[in-house]
Design an enzyme around this catalytic site. Structure first.
Site, PDB file in Angstrom:
ATOM      1  N   HIS A 127      -2.411 -61.772 -12.721  1.00 53.49           N
ATOM      2  CA  HIS A 127      -3.361 -62.167 -11.162  1.00 53.49           C
ATOM      3  C   HIS A 127      -2.553 -62.695 -10.201  1.00 53.49           C
ATOM      4  CE1 HIS A 127      -7.367 -63.460  -9.663  1.00 53.49           C
ATOM      5  NE2 HIS A 127      -6.739 -64.525  -9.271  1.00 53.49           N
ATOM      6  N   ASP A 161      -4.497 -58.217 -15.924  1.00 58.73           N
ATOM      7  CA  ASP A 161      -5.054 -59.727 -15.417  1.00 58.73           C
ATOM      8  C   ASP A 161      -5.798 -60.469 -16.422  1.00 58.73           C
ATOM      9  OD1 ASP A 161      -6.183 -61.745 -13.757  1.00 58.73           O
ATOM     10  OD2 ASP A 161      -6.312 -60.464 -12.080  1.00 58.73           O
ATOM     11  N   SER A 212      -7.938 -62.507  -4.352  1.00 56.23           N
ATOM     12  CA  SER A 212      -8.693 -62.876  -5.475  1.00 56.23           C
ATOM     13  C   SER A 212     -10.175 -63.450  -4.791  1.00 56.23           C
ATOM     14  CB  SER A 212      -7.884 -64.205  -6.110  1.00 56.23           C
ATOM     15  OG  SER A 212      -8.427 -64.707  -7.326  1.00 56.23           O
TER      16      SER A 212
END
Length: 425
Positions: free
Chosen positions: A376, A345, A207
């Site tokens: 995610h 996501d 991320s």
């Protein structure tokens, strides 16, 4: 007589209403859980090259169906929610040593070091340098699960703890981690290179960490020395482009934005004495008014504008997002680069996925992997209801790293053979 007929018809009417209600509920469940979505191998975008062909042969997960848990695994929201609340199931507790590094501005960077638990597949010293997601650290369950799996595959792991993220570590300067500051990650990598002069590096970012590691590699060619490859999972590539999408209610992004902002507020406020107290070293533009605005902030953008950008003296939120995004550094990365996102996501808008797609269509060192499901940082696997402890993401990153190690060893062996055959001139 007619009254008796009307009375007998009422149960049939009620049965019809019940049936319609059940049908409507099933329709909503099917739509929300995305049950009609197929399972398929991930979409791959890459340039045809010897490396790409080797990776396709050596990484079965690239061409194999990713099968999430049947009942809920096709919902990106549920995958994301489970990652956010649980992290992982039955997460192990790898043992590591915490290291402390003093930064030039007085900040104390920390990272945790985990030694390998077996010999690596190529018999050499390889270290994974790992940068977690926003406000994350080595104690998060998804990090622990990945580290344990990497250790068992012969990797030493160094995991950065984002500045200010660990609840039991006080800040020693009026600065926290930001979206794209690479200072702490760079210090950790330099420590590893100096302490283990024979080790080679696999760079991994999750991320926000994906943005940091890609920006770090692209900032200087020297940063890519002794780096075998880089893997980025679920990053958004451009904070400036993501800014507008994060304020939209599509895919509940505005709600996720609020939740992440609330978490960031708690972390910042836990350090408010250092960040907002009477500290001569604090950023001159950080004031009590910014603290007041922080209390009322409901989005990451408001927090970034009132607090985060000022740690590095950016004059505007636009400048902060432009300078701290890896978008302008990706083309300067020359080591093998694996970019992974999930099509469902809810945090990364589909418009942002054009960035890695375009890059992988032009650069031979880049491969872009886009599974249909995973949410995610979820990527849970399982048969029906209960997920497995190890995720598709964990397996893919290690499998790719193993393949790159084999590729580099093969290249080195071929080079040595050619030199021995040709002999001295």
């Amino acid at each position: 007589m007619s009254a008796m007929l009307e009375t007998s018809e009422l149960p049939a009417v009620f049965d019809g209403v019940k049936l319609a209600a059940v049908a409507a509920a099933l329709y909503v469940i099917v739509r929300c859980l995305n049950l009609k979505s197929p399972t398929a191998p991930p979409e791959l975008i890459y340039q045809d090259s010897a490396l790409a062909r080797f990776l396709l042969k050596s990484c079965p997960l690239l061409t194999k169906e990713y099968v999430p848990p049947l009942i809920w695994g096709k919902s990106g929201h549920i995958q994301t929610a489970l990652y956010g609340k649980m992290g992982r199931v039955r997460s192990p507790h790898p043992y590591g040593l915490r290291k402390y590094l003093t930064m030039p501005d007085g900040a104390t960077a920390t990272f945790d070091l985990f030694e390998p638990q077996s010999e690596h597949c190529i018999g050499e010293d390889v270290t994974m340098v790992i940068c977690p997601g926003i406000a994350n650290h080595s104690e998060k369950q998804y990090i622990r699960t990945f580290v344990d799996y990497a250790q068992k595959n012969g990797y030493r792991c160094a995991v950065l703890n984002h500045l200010g993220a660990l609840p039991n570590i006080e800040l020693t300067s009026p600065r926290m981690f930001t979206y794209g500051c690479t200072w702490e990650f760079s210090a950790m990598v330099n420590y590893i290179k100096k302490t283990y002069p024979q080790t080679q590096l696999v760079v991994v970012g999750f991320s926000l960490g994906g943005n940091i590691v890609c920006k770090y590699l692209g900032e200087s060619q020297a940063n890519q020395e002794r780096v075998l490859c880089c893997v980025s999972v679920c990053q958004g590539y451009s904070a400036l482009r993501a800014q507008e999408t994060f304020m939209q209610w599509d895919q509940c992004r505005r709600f996720y934005n609020f939740l992440m902002a609330d978490n960031m507020k708690k972390i910042i406020l836990s350090h408010r004495q250092v960040l907002f107290g009477d500290n001569l070293k604090k950023p001159q533009s950080l004031s009590d008014a910014d603290l007041s605005k922080l209390y009322t902030a409901t989005s990451l953008m408001q927090i970034d504008d009132n607090v985060m950008r000022k740690f590095h003296g950016y004059s505007s939120l636009k400048e902060y997002y432009e300078e701290e995004s890896c978008l302008h550094y990706l083309h300067r990365i020359y080591v093998p680069l694996l970019l992974v996102n999930a099509a469902d996501d809810p945090l990364v808008h589909e418009s942002l996925l054009s960035i890695p797609r375009a890059l992988s269509e032009k650069r031979e060192n880049v491969m872009y992997v886009l599974p249909l499901h995973g949410g995610h940082l979820g990527f849970f696997e399982g048969s029906v209801l209960f997920p497995e402890p190890l995720t598709w993401m964990d397996k893919l990153v290690v499998q790719y790293a193993n393949a790159i190690c084999q590729w580099e060893k093969t290249k080195s062996h071929c080079s040595d053979t050619e030199q021995s055959v040709s002999g001295p001139e």
